[in-house]
Scaffold this active site. Structure first.
Site, PDB file in Angstrom:
ATOM      1  N   ASN A   9       0.872  -1.517   0.164  1.00 31.33           N
ATOM      2  CA  ASN A   9      -0.061  -0.004  -0.032  1.00 31.33           C
ATOM      3  C   ASN A   9       0.759   1.423  -0.319  1.00 31.33           C
ATOM      4  OD1 ASN A   9      -1.899   2.274   0.649  1.00 31.33           O
ATOM      5  ND2 ASN A   9      -2.222   1.507   2.365  1.00 31.33           N
ATOM      6  N   LYS A  11      -0.284   4.402  -0.441  1.00 35.23           N
ATOM      7  CA  LYS A  11      -0.754   5.273   0.077  1.00 35.23           C
ATOM      8  C   LYS A  11      -0.530   6.816   0.009  1.00 35.23           C
ATOM      9  CE  LYS A  11      -0.153   3.708   4.597  1.00 35.23           C
ATOM     10  NZ  LYS A  11       0.219   3.429   5.950  1.00 35.23           N
ATOM     11  N   HIS A  93      -9.660   1.200   5.216  1.00 38.00           N
ATOM     12  CA  HIS A  93      -8.315   1.587   6.265  1.00 38.00           C
ATOM     13  C   HIS A  93      -8.229   1.815   7.022  1.00 38.00           C
ATOM     14  CE1 HIS A  93      -3.897   2.893   6.792  1.00 38.00           C
ATOM     15  NE2 HIS A  93      -3.493   1.425   6.030  1.00 38.00           N
ATOM     16  N   GLU A  95      -6.944   4.082   7.903  1.00 39.01           N
ATOM     17  CA  GLU A  95      -6.608   5.519   7.648  1.00 39.01           C
ATOM     18  C   GLU A  95      -7.651   6.483   7.419  1.00 39.01           C
ATOM     19  OE1 GLU A  95      -1.818   5.037   7.837  1.00 39.01           O
ATOM     20  OE2 GLU A  95      -2.787   5.250   6.236  1.00 39.01           O
ATOM     21  N   GLU A 163      -5.442  -4.808  10.191  1.00 38.70           N
ATOM     22  CA  GLU A 163      -4.250  -3.801  10.874  1.00 38.70           C
ATOM     23  C   GLU A 163      -3.595  -3.464  12.707  1.00 38.70           C
ATOM     24  OE1 GLU A 163      -1.979  -2.234   7.268  1.00 38.70           O
ATOM     25  OE2 GLU A 163      -3.475  -1.088   7.094  1.00 38.70           O
ATOM     26  N   GLY A 169       2.772   2.124  11.350  1.00 35.33           N
ATOM     27  CA  GLY A 169       4.324   3.089  10.607  1.00 35.33           C
ATOM     28  C   GLY A 169       4.659   3.640  12.153  1.00 35.33           C
ATOM     29  N   SER A 209       4.004  -2.018  10.154  1.00 31.30           N
ATOM     30  CA  SER A 209       5.380  -2.495  10.391  1.00 31.30           C
ATOM     31  C   SER A 209       5.871  -3.826  10.353  1.00 31.30           C
ATOM     32  CB  SER A 209       5.864  -1.493  11.906  1.00 31.30           C
ATOM     33  OG  SER A 209       5.452  -0.675  12.313  1.00 31.30           O
TER      34      SER A 209
END
Length: 249
Positions: A9, A11, A93, A95, A163, A169, A209
């Site tokens: 991904n 992003k 996701h 985000e 996730e 991250g 990560s």
């Protein structure tokens, strides 16, 4: 037998020059024993698909609208993704859920459109750090699964990516027991809802990560069928070792 999947991904990263990384990835994996998927920004999907046309690497989108067409300025439909060369899409996701206020219902409606368009649909689930610390992880995951997945699915088209939000991250990764607990829970919930056949055929990815140094350990966990990789998928030199670890798992 579930075929393993390494999904990247990108992003909101990448312009034209970044396509060279896809060429390098394809050169490094001309005949992979696992599926490889890269989801670049929408602006690169058509060019990426053309570059990878004669390779085993697939291209996907990072989101789609629930409607086929209409007055939805700036949005992209599932059919448009297909037309551009995508064969998959990431939905729900964390985000998107946080930045755009997407609910489980929003994700479910989008997923229905993606499935109808013939796209492999990767639905993301995961808990926040406060939810993990409050021992609410499985309750949160259960709600996301029941609310985000449409009723009519097949194991070939549906992928679930776990996730944990607090690991994305940050460099922090749940231990293998924690990953195994959640993936086992997801598998059980899918089997109960859709039956053993579909439930066992859905691929479960871990994301958060994932990198070359921890990939092999993560892929050894039962019911981990691959990974949804963020930052480490941007460069072929970082993504290739993860693909190789999955091939060796």
């Amino acid at each position: 037998m579930r075929r393993k999947l390494a999904a990247g991904n990108w992003k909101m990263n990448g312009t034209g020059p970044a396509l060279a990384q896809l060429e390098a990835l394809a050169k490094a994996h001309p005949d992979p024993s696992v599926d490889i998927l890269v989801c670049p920004p929408a602006t690169l999907i058509d060019r990426a698909a053309r570059i990878l046309r004669d390779t085993p690497i697939a291209i996907g989108g990072q989101d789609c609208h629930a409607e086929t067409t209409g007055a939805h300025t700036g949005d992209i439909s599932a059919e448009m993704l297909r037309d551009a060369g995508a064969t998959a899409v990431i939905l729900g996701h964390s985000e998107r859920r946080a930045d755009h206020g997407e609910t489980n219902e929003t994700v479910r409606i989008k997923a229905r459109a993606a499935l109808q368009a013939g796209l492999v649909t990767i639905i993301c689930v995961g808990e926040s750090l406060s939810e993990r610390e409050a021992a609410n992880t499985l309750d949160i995951i259960a709600g996301q699964l029941s609310g985000s997945i449409p009723d009519l699915v097949t194991g070939e088209q549906l992928v679930i990516a776990y996730e944990p939000i607090w690991a994305i991250g940050t460099g922090k990764v749940p231990d293998t027991n924690e990953i195994g607990e959640v993936h086992g829970f997801i598998r059980t919930r899918l089997e109960r809802r859709f039956g053993t056949g579909v439930g066992r055929s859905v691929r479960l990815l871990y994301g958060g990560s994932v990198k070359a140094s921890n990939a092999a350990e993560i892929f050894a966990v039962p019911d981990v069928d691959g990974a949804l990789v963020g930052g480490a998928s941007l460069k072929a030199d970082d993504f290739s070792p993860i693909v190789e670890a999955l091939e060796s798992a």
